[in-house]
Design a protein around this motif. Structure first.
Motif, PDB file in Angstrom:
ATOM      1  N   THR A   1     -16.912   1.941 -13.362  1.00  0.00           N
ATOM      2  CA  THR A   1     -15.493   2.158 -13.613  1.00  0.00           C
ATOM      3  C   THR A   1     -14.707   2.068 -12.313  1.00  0.00           C
ATOM      4  O   THR A   1     -15.092   2.654 -11.298  1.00  0.00           O
ATOM      5  CB  THR A   1     -15.272   3.546 -14.241  1.00  0.00           C
ATOM      6  N   LEU A   2     -13.613   1.332 -12.349  1.00  0.00           N
ATOM      7  CA  LEU A   2     -12.765   1.227 -11.175  1.00  0.00           C
ATOM      8  C   LEU A   2     -12.118   2.569 -10.869  1.00  0.00           C
ATOM      9  O   LEU A   2     -11.721   3.298 -11.770  1.00  0.00           O
ATOM     10  CB  LEU A   2     -11.660   0.190 -11.411  1.00  0.00           C
ATOM     11  N   LYS A   3     -12.010   2.882  -9.575  1.00  0.00           N
ATOM     12  CA  LYS A   3     -11.279   4.071  -9.168  1.00  0.00           C
ATOM     13  C   LYS A   3      -9.789   3.751  -9.163  1.00  0.00           C
ATOM     14  O   LYS A   3      -9.372   2.609  -9.000  1.00  0.00           O
ATOM     15  CB  LYS A   3     -11.716   4.512  -7.766  1.00  0.00           C
ATOM     16  N   TYR A   4      -8.980   4.792  -9.340  1.00  0.00           N
ATOM     17  CA  TYR A   4      -7.546   4.601  -9.221  1.00  0.00           C
ATOM     18  C   TYR A   4      -7.218   4.174  -7.790  1.00  0.00           C
ATOM     19  O   TYR A   4      -7.792   4.690  -6.828  1.00  0.00           O
ATOM     20  CB  TYR A   4      -6.799   5.881  -9.566  1.00  0.00           C
ATOM     21  N   SER A   5      -6.280   3.243  -7.685  1.00  0.00           N
ATOM     22  CA  SER A   5      -5.916   2.727  -6.369  1.00  0.00           C
ATOM     23  C   SER A   5      -4.417   2.481  -6.315  1.00  0.00           C
ATOM     24  O   SER A   5      -3.793   2.128  -7.321  1.00  0.00           O
ATOM     25  CB  SER A   5      -6.656   1.407  -6.109  1.00  0.00           C
ATOM     26  N   ALA A   6      -3.853   2.656  -5.113  1.00  0.00           N
ATOM     27  CA  ALA A   6      -2.447   2.338  -4.887  1.00  0.00           C
ATOM     28  C   ALA A   6      -2.312   1.031  -4.120  1.00  0.00           C
ATOM     29  O   ALA A   6      -1.274   0.752  -3.527  1.00  0.00           O
ATOM     30  CB  ALA A   6      -1.775   3.481  -4.115  1.00  0.00           C
ATOM     31  N   GLY A   7      -3.353   0.211  -4.154  1.00  0.00           N
ATOM     32  CA  GLY A   7      -3.370  -1.025  -3.378  1.00  0.00           C
ATOM     33  C   GLY A   7      -2.279  -2.013  -3.735  1.00  0.00           C
ATOM     34  O   GLY A   7      -1.907  -2.854  -2.904  1.00  0.00           O
ATOM     35  N   LEU A   8      -1.738  -1.922  -4.942  1.00  0.00           N
ATOM     36  CA  LEU A   8      -0.710  -2.882  -5.347  1.00  0.00           C
ATOM     37  C   LEU A   8       0.589  -2.737  -4.563  1.00  0.00           C
ATOM     38  O   LEU A   8       1.418  -3.647  -4.580  1.00  0.00           O
ATOM     39  CB  LEU A   8      -0.412  -2.748  -6.847  1.00  0.00           C
ATOM     40  N   ILE A   9       0.776  -1.611  -3.880  1.00  0.00           N
ATOM     41  CA  ILE A   9       2.042  -1.432  -3.151  1.00  0.00           C
ATOM     42  C   ILE A   9       2.201  -2.454  -2.026  1.00  0.00           C
ATOM     43  O   ILE A   9       3.315  -2.686  -1.566  1.00  0.00           O
ATOM     44  CB  ILE A   9       2.219   0.001  -2.582  1.00  0.00           C
ATOM     45  N   SER A  10       1.110  -3.065  -1.593  1.00  0.00           N
ATOM     46  CA  SER A  10       1.198  -4.070  -0.529  1.00  0.00           C
ATOM     47  C   SER A  10       1.066  -5.489  -1.072  1.00  0.00           C
ATOM     48  O   SER A  10       0.900  -6.439  -0.310  1.00  0.00           O
ATOM     49  CB  SER A  10       0.097  -3.822   0.518  1.00  0.00           C
ATOM     50  N   GLN A  11       1.149  -5.639  -2.401  1.00  0.00           N
ATOM     51  CA  GLN A  11       0.936  -6.949  -2.997  1.00  0.00           C
ATOM     52  C   GLN A  11       2.143  -7.415  -3.791  1.00  0.00           C
ATOM     53  O   GLN A  11       3.023  -6.637  -4.133  1.00  0.00           O
ATOM     54  CB  GLN A  11      -0.293  -6.902  -3.916  1.00  0.00           C
ATOM     55  N   SER A  12       2.146  -8.725  -4.070  1.00  0.00           N
ATOM     56  CA  SER A  12       3.159  -9.325  -4.934  1.00  0.00           C
ATOM     57  C   SER A  12       2.456  -9.978  -6.113  1.00  0.00           C
ATOM     58  O   SER A  12       1.227  -9.952  -6.210  1.00  0.00           O
ATOM     59  CB  SER A  12       3.985 -10.352  -4.150  1.00  0.00           C
ATOM     60  N   PHE A  13       3.218 -10.596  -7.001  1.00  0.00           N
ATOM     61  CA  PHE A  13       2.632 -11.232  -8.179  1.00  0.00           C
ATOM     62  C   PHE A  13       1.810 -12.462  -7.789  1.00  0.00           C
ATOM     63  O   PHE A  13       0.765 -12.728  -8.356  1.00  0.00           O
ATOM     64  CB  PHE A  13       3.747 -11.604  -9.158  1.00  0.00           C
ATOM     65  N   TRP A  14       2.310 -13.224  -6.820  1.00  0.00           N
ATOM     66  CA  TRP A  14       1.583 -14.334  -6.206  1.00  0.00           C
ATOM     67  C   TRP A  14       1.028 -15.347  -7.213  1.00  0.00           C
ATOM     68  O   TRP A  14      -0.123 -15.767  -7.125  1.00  0.00           O
ATOM     69  CB  TRP A  14       0.470 -13.808  -5.296  1.00  0.00           C
ATOM     70  N   LEU A  15       1.867 -15.761  -8.153  1.00  0.00           N
ATOM     71  CA  LEU A  15       1.449 -16.762  -9.134  1.00  0.00           C
ATOM     72  C   LEU A  15       1.235 -18.125  -8.479  1.00  0.00           C
ATOM     73  O   LEU A  15       0.217 -18.784  -8.718  1.00  0.00           O
ATOM     74  CB  LEU A  15       2.499 -16.883 -10.246  1.00  0.00           C
ATOM     75  N   THR A  16       2.183 -18.559  -7.663  1.00  0.00           N
ATOM     76  CA  THR A  16       2.072 -19.870  -7.011  1.00  0.00           C
ATOM     77  C   THR A  16       0.832 -19.941  -6.135  1.00  0.00           C
ATOM     78  O   THR A  16       0.103 -20.942  -6.136  1.00  0.00           O
ATOM     79  CB  THR A  16       3.329 -20.157  -6.160  1.00  0.00           C
ATOM     80  N   GLU A  17       0.577 -18.863  -5.400  1.00  0.00           N
ATOM     81  CA  GLU A  17      -0.593 -18.834  -4.516  1.00  0.00           C
ATOM     82  C   GLU A  17      -1.896 -18.838  -5.320  1.00  0.00           C
ATOM     83  O   GLU A  17      -2.873 -19.491  -4.936  1.00  0.00           O
ATOM     84  CB  GLU A  17      -0.526 -17.591  -3.631  1.00  0.00           C
ATOM     85  N   THR A  18      -1.902 -18.135  -6.438  1.00  0.00           N
ATOM     86  CA  THR A  18      -3.078 -18.138  -7.309  1.00  0.00           C
ATOM     87  C   THR A  18      -3.325 -19.540  -7.852  1.00  0.00           C
ATOM     88  O   THR A  18      -4.471 -20.027  -7.865  1.00  0.00           O
ATOM     89  CB  THR A  18      -2.875 -17.155  -8.483  1.00  0.00           C
ATOM     90  N   ARG A  19      -2.261 -20.210  -8.279  1.00  0.00           N
ATOM     91  CA  ARG A  19      -2.391 -21.573  -8.798  1.00  0.00           C
ATOM     92  C   ARG A  19      -2.950 -22.513  -7.723  1.00  0.00           C
ATOM     93  O   ARG A  19      -3.822 -23.337  -8.003  1.00  0.00           O
ATOM     94  CB  ARG A  19      -1.033 -22.074  -9.286  1.00  0.00           C
TER      95      ARG A  19
ATOM     96  N   GLU B   1       5.143  10.887  -2.972  1.00  0.00           N
ATOM     97  CA  GLU B   1       6.135  10.416  -3.940  1.00  0.00           C
ATOM     98  C   GLU B   1       6.571   8.976  -3.666  1.00  0.00           C
ATOM     99  O   GLU B   1       6.846   8.225  -4.601  1.00  0.00           O
ATOM    100  CB  GLU B   1       7.352  11.347  -3.952  1.00  0.00           C
ATOM    101  N   THR B   2       6.650   8.599  -2.386  1.00  0.00           N
ATOM    102  CA  THR B   2       7.077   7.226  -2.077  1.00  0.00           C
ATOM    103  C   THR B   2       6.056   6.209  -2.592  1.00  0.00           C
ATOM    104  O   THR B   2       6.432   5.128  -3.052  1.00  0.00           O
ATOM    105  CB  THR B   2       7.276   7.030  -0.566  1.00  0.00           C
ATOM    106  N   THR B   3       4.767   6.554  -2.522  1.00  0.00           N
ATOM    107  CA  THR B   3       3.731   5.659  -3.044  1.00  0.00           C
ATOM    108  C   THR B   3       3.886   5.493  -4.551  1.00  0.00           C
ATOM    109  O   THR B   3       3.855   4.374  -5.075  1.00  0.00           O
ATOM    110  CB  THR B   3       2.325   6.214  -2.728  1.00  0.00           C
ATOM    111  N   LYS B   4       4.084   6.589  -5.248  1.00  0.00           N
ATOM    112  CA  LYS B   4       4.241   6.518  -6.704  1.00  0.00           C
ATOM    113  C   LYS B   4       5.516   5.759  -7.077  1.00  0.00           C
ATOM    114  O   LYS B   4       5.518   4.986  -8.047  1.00  0.00           O
ATOM    115  CB  LYS B   4       4.230   7.929  -7.296  1.00  0.00           C
ATOM    116  N   ALA B   5       6.577   5.957  -6.315  1.00  0.00           N
ATOM    117  CA  ALA B   5       7.828   5.250  -6.600  1.00  0.00           C
ATOM    118  C   ALA B   5       7.654   3.738  -6.427  1.00  0.00           C
ATOM    119  O   ALA B   5       8.164   2.941  -7.238  1.00  0.00           O
ATOM    120  CB  ALA B   5       8.937   5.757  -5.677  1.00  0.00           C
ATOM    121  N   LYS B   6       6.926   3.345  -5.382  1.00  0.00           N
ATOM    122  CA  LYS B   6       6.677   1.913  -5.160  1.00  0.00           C
ATOM    123  C   LYS B   6       5.840   1.324  -6.290  1.00  0.00           C
ATOM    124  O   LYS B   6       6.103   0.219  -6.766  1.00  0.00           O
ATOM    125  CB  LYS B   6       5.977   1.706  -3.817  1.00  0.00           C
ATOM    126  N   LEU B   7       4.817   2.049  -6.718  1.00  0.00           N
ATOM    127  CA  LEU B   7       3.978   1.562  -7.809  1.00  0.00           C
ATOM    128  C   LEU B   7       4.774   1.399  -9.100  1.00  0.00           C
ATOM    129  O   LEU B   7       4.599   0.415  -9.832  1.00  0.00           O
ATOM    130  CB  LEU B   7       2.796   2.505  -8.040  1.00  0.00           C
TER     131      LEU B   7
END
Length: 199
Positions: A2-20, A141-147
């Motif tokens: 099971t994946l652990k909860y993570s706040a890693g998405l706060i440093s990421q974008s959707f990045w569709l073009t890059e994924t393509r 709180e800032t981490t949760k707000a960003k998420l």
């Protein structure tokens, strides 16, 4: 596992073009090391910054670690709407909290006939997770707000939400049958239900 909860998405974008771009190169037989080299030497993602380009490469390839040839083919032969959904699927498959938000909140709101999602829905979700997880409880709180902002942004990007007159309208997609079959056959029916809002 099971994946652990993570706040890693706060440093990421959707990045569709890059994924393509990465999937096109993988389809052509380019190795991961060669793609990484292109990030540095050819500025593959047009960032003008080597460190940022490598960070995008790292995060996108992490999302793609379990992708198979069949899903690559579906992605590359699909319209933009389906590509966006696959991209969200890849993100949610690697981020437990985002998946749970989609499944427990987005899906449930659609099932009961709600027309929109609100900030209070996100706040209630995070409050509940704080009671269930010391990891989430420990975030500032800032981490949760960003998420919270990122969840809404990613769902907008994938067309699961549509902004209208200040509201986030719920707009579940109609899935490409190939993607629907793929998710069902590969044990991801829960994600299928989460992104389409079905019971």
């Amino acid at each position: 596992m099971t994946l652990k909860y993570s706040a890693g998405l706060i440093s990421q974008s959707f990045w569709l073009t890059e994924t393509r771009e990465i999937l096109k190169l993988k389809k052509e037989g380019t190795t991961e090391e060669e793609i990484k080299k292109m990030c540095v030497e050819e500025d593959l993602f047009n960032t003008q910054r080597e460190s940022y380009s490598l960070r995008i490469y790292r995060d996108v390839t992490r999302r793609l670690k379990n992708i198979d040839d069949e899903l690559i083919d579906i992605f590359l032969s699909s319209d933009i709407s389906t590509q966006k959904l696959i991209n969200l699927y890849l993100i949610a498959k690697n981020d437990r909290l985002l998946f749970e938000f989609l499944f427990e909140v987005y899906r449930e709101k659609y099932i009961i006939g709600a027309k929109s999602l609100s900030k209070s829905d996100l706040n209630t979700f995070f409050n509940n997770k704080e009671l269930q997880s010391d990891i989430v409880k420990g975030w500032v709180e800032t981490t949760k707000a960003k998420l919270k902002n990122i969840y809404f942004n990613f769902m907008n990007e994938a067309n699961l939400l549509t902004d209208k007159d200040g509201e986030k309208l719920i707009t579940p997609p109609i899935l490409d049958p190939r993607l629907e079959n793929y998710l069902e056959l590969n044990g991801d029916a829960a994600i299928l239900k989460a992104i389409t809002g079905v019971s």
